[in-house]
Design a protein around this motif. Structure first.
Motif, mmCIF file in Angstrom:
data_model
loop_
_atom_site.group_PDB
_atom_site.id
_atom_site.type_symbol
_atom_site.label_atom_id
_atom_site.label_comp_id
_atom_site.label_asym_id
_atom_site.label_seq_id
_atom_site.Cartn_x
_atom_site.Cartn_y
_atom_site.Cartn_z
ATOM 1 N N ALA A 1 0.859 -1.182 0.000
ATOM 2 C CA ALA A 1 0.000 0.000 0.000
ATOM 3 C C ALA A 1 0.896 1.232 0.000
ATOM 4 O O ALA A 1 1.892 1.291 0.727
ATOM 5 N N MET A 2 0.567 2.195 -0.827
ATOM 6 C CA MET A 2 1.371 3.407 -0.934
ATOM 7 C C MET A 2 0.435 4.604 -0.861
ATOM 8 O O MET A 2 -0.670 4.568 -1.389
ATOM 9 N N SER A 3 0.873 5.656 -0.180
ATOM 10 C CA SER A 3 0.014 6.817 -0.059
ATOM 11 C C SER A 3 0.846 8.078 0.089
ATOM 12 O O SER A 3 2.063 8.021 0.342
ATOM 13 N N GLU A 4 0.165 9.210 -0.111
ATOM 14 C CA GLU A 4 0.794 10.507 0.073
ATOM 15 C C GLU A 4 0.007 11.275 1.137
ATOM 16 O O GLU A 4 -1.227 11.261 1.128
ATOM 17 N N ILE A 5 0.735 11.933 2.039
ATOM 18 C CA ILE A 5 0.068 12.759 3.043
ATOM 19 C C ILE A 5 0.645 14.164 2.988
ATOM 20 O O ILE A 5 1.787 14.373 2.583
ATOM 21 N N GLU A 6 -0.184 15.119 3.362
ATOM 22 C CA GLU A 6 0.276 16.503 3.441
ATOM 23 C C GLU A 6 0.561 16.846 4.898
ATOM 24 O O GLU A 6 -0.242 16.550 5.790
ATOM 25 N N ILE A 7 1.735 17.450 5.134
ATOM 26 C CA ILE A 7 2.141 17.809 6.489
ATOM 27 C C ILE A 7 1.399 19.075 6.914
ATOM 28 O O ILE A 7 1.483 20.117 6.257
ATOM 29 N N THR A 8 0.657 18.966 8.006
ATOM 30 C CA THR A 8 -0.132 20.074 8.550
ATOM 31 C C THR A 8 0.393 20.411 9.948
ATOM 32 O O THR A 8 1.172 19.643 10.539
ATOM 33 N N PRO A 9 -0.021 21.547 10.506
ATOM 34 C CA PRO A 9 0.401 21.880 11.876
ATOM 35 C C PRO A 9 0.045 20.798 12.883
ATOM 36 O O PRO A 9 0.787 20.558 13.847
ATOM 37 N N GLU A 10 -1.097 20.104 12.672
ATOM 38 C CA GLU A 10 -1.496 19.047 13.600
ATOM 39 C C GLU A 10 -0.488 17.891 13.581
ATOM 40 O O GLU A 10 -0.209 17.273 14.618
ATOM 41 N N LEU B 1 7.199 2.853 6.049
ATOM 42 C CA LEU B 1 8.345 3.732 5.837
ATOM 43 C C LEU B 1 7.911 5.018 5.149
ATOM 44 O O LEU B 1 7.000 5.005 4.304
ATOM 45 N N ALA B 2 8.582 6.113 5.523
ATOM 46 C CA ALA B 2 8.465 7.369 4.778
ATOM 47 C C ALA B 2 9.633 7.399 3.800
ATOM 48 O O ALA B 2 10.797 7.456 4.213
ATOM 49 N N VAL B 3 9.354 7.310 2.511
ATOM 50 C CA VAL B 3 10.425 7.082 1.533
ATOM 51 C C VAL B 3 10.835 8.333 0.752
ATOM 52 O O VAL B 3 11.920 8.360 0.175
ATOM 53 N N MET B 4 9.973 9.345 0.701
ATOM 54 C CA MET B 4 10.336 10.527 -0.078
ATOM 55 C C MET B 4 9.520 11.732 0.385
ATOM 56 O O MET B 4 8.376 11.587 0.840
ATOM 57 N N VAL B 5 10.119 12.913 0.256
ATOM 58 C CA VAL B 5 9.452 14.161 0.598
ATOM 59 C C VAL B 5 9.432 15.054 -0.640
ATOM 60 O O VAL B 5 10.439 15.180 -1.348
ATOM 61 N N LYS B 6 8.288 15.667 -0.881
ATOM 62 C CA LYS B 6 8.184 16.684 -1.926
ATOM 63 C C LYS B 6 8.004 18.032 -1.243
ATOM 64 O O LYS B 6 7.036 18.241 -0.521
ATOM 65 N N ARG B 7 8.925 18.949 -1.501
ATOM 66 C CA ARG B 7 8.852 20.293 -0.945
ATOM 67 C C ARG B 7 8.927 21.280 -2.104
ATOM 68 O O ARG B 7 9.958 21.435 -2.731
ATOM 69 N N GLY B 8 7.782 21.892 -2.397
ATOM 70 C CA GLY B 8 7.738 22.766 -3.572
ATOM 71 C C GLY B 8 7.908 21.927 -4.814
ATOM 72 O O GLY B 8 7.149 20.998 -5.069
ATOM 73 N N ASN B 9 8.939 22.242 -5.596
ATOM 74 C CA ASN B 9 9.222 21.478 -6.809
ATOM 75 C C ASN B 9 10.418 20.547 -6.642
ATOM 76 O O ASN B 9 10.927 20.014 -7.629
ATOM 77 N N GLU C 1 5.444 22.597 7.064
ATOM 78 C CA GLU C 1 4.050 22.633 6.596
ATOM 79 C C GLU C 1 4.004 22.623 5.073
ATOM 80 O O GLU C 1 4.864 23.206 4.414
ATOM 81 N N SER C 2 3.004 21.928 4.519
ATOM 82 C CA SER C 2 2.763 21.797 3.077
ATOM 83 C C SER C 2 3.715 20.825 2.396
ATOM 84 O O SER C 2 3.606 20.613 1.182
ATOM 85 N N ASP C 3 4.676 20.233 3.132
ATOM 86 C CA ASP C 3 5.445 19.127 2.553
ATOM 87 C C ASP C 3 4.485 17.983 2.245
ATOM 88 O O ASP C 3 3.475 17.798 2.931
ATOM 89 N N ARG C 4 4.820 17.217 1.215
ATOM 90 C CA ARG C 4 4.066 15.989 0.937
ATOM 91 C C ARG C 4 5.000 14.819 1.159
ATOM 92 O O ARG C 4 6.139 14.801 0.667
ATOM 93 N N LEU C 5 4.501 13.827 1.895
ATOM 94 C CA LEU C 5 5.311 12.698 2.321
ATOM 95 C C LEU C 5 4.785 11.425 1.656
ATOM 96 O O LEU C 5 3.589 11.124 1.724
ATOM 97 N N LEU C 6 5.678 10.708 0.973
ATOM 98 C CA LEU C 6 5.308 9.446 0.336
ATOM 99 C C LEU C 6 5.550 8.304 1.308
ATOM 100 O O LEU C 6 6.672 8.105 1.778
ATOM 101 N N MET C 7 4.496 7.564 1.624
ATOM 102 C CA MET C 7 4.550 6.473 2.598
ATOM 103 C C MET C 7 4.314 5.145 1.881
ATOM 104 O O MET C 7 3.534 5.066 0.930
ATOM 105 N N ILE C 8 4.968 4.097 2.384
ATOM 106 C CA ILE C 8 4.750 2.762 1.828
ATOM 107 C C ILE C 8 4.705 1.756 2.968
ATOM 108 O O ILE C 8 5.435 1.886 3.960
#
Length: 500
Positions: free
Chosen positions: A421-430, A448-456, A469-476
């Protein structure tokens, strides 16, 4: 102009370049790219820069190849789960709807030409029906292209309904065209025989399309080829084989290739993403070539004399024939609102398919075939100009625009054989309330958290990586329940999950 092969390649490449640039410019100003491809073909044609092309046989053959690929690709992109709730409605629109459109529009054409007397060539009632039958199907190339290129997301399952209708109504229009040509030439029509032939063609097309799709899935998954570039080529061969074999066995090839694509697209196959990318590009290439060819085939100066009748028939189809047909066909169904039915009525786009079908009377030598071809071409331009440019705006006016699905920020797909299972989450203040380092996030075992997208930018995180905040984290994870548990513990509600 065609003194040597190099000159042919030079002119062809220039036309392709212009088509792509025109398509990009048209997107910015709101014009359908397919309309511009037609225009470029007309620009380079006999009344423009002088390329002489007047062979309907070649145009029909190119159209046949292009439609096979377009319908197969459209089927691959259609999810059975999307069309299952509206399958009955789509089939009724694709069959009874085409028949109703033919008789309503045919009757209007006949009485219109009777009313204006000798100003235009008089068409008999069967010839009027033939003209209407050629235009009776909505065009799959136009509908698939415009809805997807404009990124339109619609409520009430409208998009799969429109795509199912446009992908499956060509067989009915094709059969009506062939039957009416035969009646006009022979002067006799056996309604019972024609009906049986229609049912047989659709039945054979449906059965063979399903079987060839199943065979294609089996072959692709069982073949072990080191070079993955061969896989889309195998599927391309399947497309042409399906169309040709079905047609030779007296079935409808257009329906067969659409269903083959539907079967393949809704099964797990190896290298599915690369195959999809190949067919996306190949579909656009053939759409460009098809519309350019049809643009070259027409003589624009012949469109001016028939413009009044083309305008009258086109407006009648848009404002009366199509809405009447849609509302009558959908009377038994309550899953579309009045606004939804209005929108289905509006997106009755005409495009390459009617023009290709209009070459059949030309090749058969039917009286007034030239008039039929020119009227169909004019109405296609009218439809793309009026309906094609307002697809999004009309949806907004009718409050039918839905929120787009969350975008895949990483564009990563795992092979089907990897069960995960693979998913993406957005990092929020919570998420950061217990600390902003990755090691401070509570994650279950086997996740595992395998990759971070920050901006481009993208990077692989470590335990002490500080998240923002607003980072996107790829989880597997090896199971989706573990991911869901981690989201609950972190208070995450904003995520996109993909399962293999």
């Amino acid at each position: 102009m065609f003194e040597n092969p190099e000159m042919v390649l030079l002119i062809a490449s220039v036309i392709l370049f212009l088509s792509i640039f025109a398509g990009k410019a048209g997107y910015r100003i709101g014009l359908p790219a397919l309309l511009l491809f037609l225009g470029i073909g007309m620009l380079f044609g006999s009344d423009g820069l002088g390329i002489q092309f007047n062979d309907p046989h070649i145009a029909q053959f190119i159209g046949m190849l292009a439609l096979s690929i377009i319908l197969f690709s459209g089927g691959m992109d259609t999810k059975v789960t999307d069309i299952r709730p509206i399958a009955t409605q789509g089939v009724i629109l694709a069959t009874i709807g085409v028949l109703l459109t033919t008789f309503i529009t045919g009757g209007f054409i006949y009485y219109l030409l009777e009313l204006i007397g000798g100003r235009y060539v008089h068409l008999t009632f069967p010839e009027s029906l033939l003209l209407a039958a050629v235009m009776s199907s909505t065009d799959s190339a136009s509908v698939f292209s415009i809805l997807r290129s404009k990124g339109v997301y619609l409520k009430e399952n409208l998009r799969p309904t429109l795509e199912l209708e446009s992908g499956s109504n060509d067989p009915m229009a094709y059969m009506l065209t062939i039957i009416l040509i035969s009646f006009i030439q022979l002067g006799d029509m056996n309604i019972a025989k024609a009906s049986i032939e229609l049912v047989v063609q659709l039945g054979i097309g449906a059965v063979l399309g399903y079987l060839f799709g199943k065979c294609a899935v089996f072959v692709i998954n069982k073949m072990d080829i080191d070079n993955e570039s061969f896989y889309p080529i195998i599927l391309l061969a399947v497309v042409f084989f399906t169309f040709a074999a079905t047609t030779l066995l007296k079935g409808n090839g257009y329906l067969a290739v659409y269903l083959t694509g539907l079967v393949v697209g809704n099964h797990k196959i190896v290298h599915k993403k690369s195959i999809g990318t190949f067919f996306d590009g190949f579909t656009w290439l053939f759409q460009i070539v098809m519309f350019l060819t049809l643009g070259l085939l027409v003589n624009p100066r012949e469109l001016l004399p028939i413009a009044p009748i083309g305008l009258a028939v086109g407006i009648f189809m848009i404002l009366f024939a199509r809405p009447i047909t849609v509302f009558l066909c959908l009377i038994p169904f309550k899953n579309f609102s009045f606004r939804g039915k209005l929108y289905i009525s509006w997106v009755g786009l005409r495009g390459a398919v009617p023009i290709i079908f209009a070459t059949y009377p030309l090749i058969a030598g039917v009286d007034h075939a030239g008039l039929i071809f020119n009227v169909v071409f004019f109405i296609t331009i009218l439809s793309l100009l009026i309906q094609g440019t307002t697809v999004t705006q009309v949806a907004r006016w009718l409050h039918l625009v839905d929120a787009p699905p969350r975008k895949d920020g990483f564009g990563i797909e795992l092979p089907d054989e990897i069960k995960s299972a693979m998913s993406e989450i957005e990092i929020t203040p919570e998420v950061l309330c217990h600390g902003n380092k990755l090691m401070e996030l509570t994650l279950p075992d086997h996740t595992l958290a395998v990759m971070v997208k920050r901006g481009n930018s993208y990077f692989i995180p470590k335990g002490n990586t500080e998240l923002q905040e607003s980072d996107r984290l790829l989880m597997i994870s090896d199971n989706d329940e573990a991911l869901l548990q981690s989201y609950e513990s972190l208070g995450i509600t904003d995520y996109t999950m993909k399962k293999n």
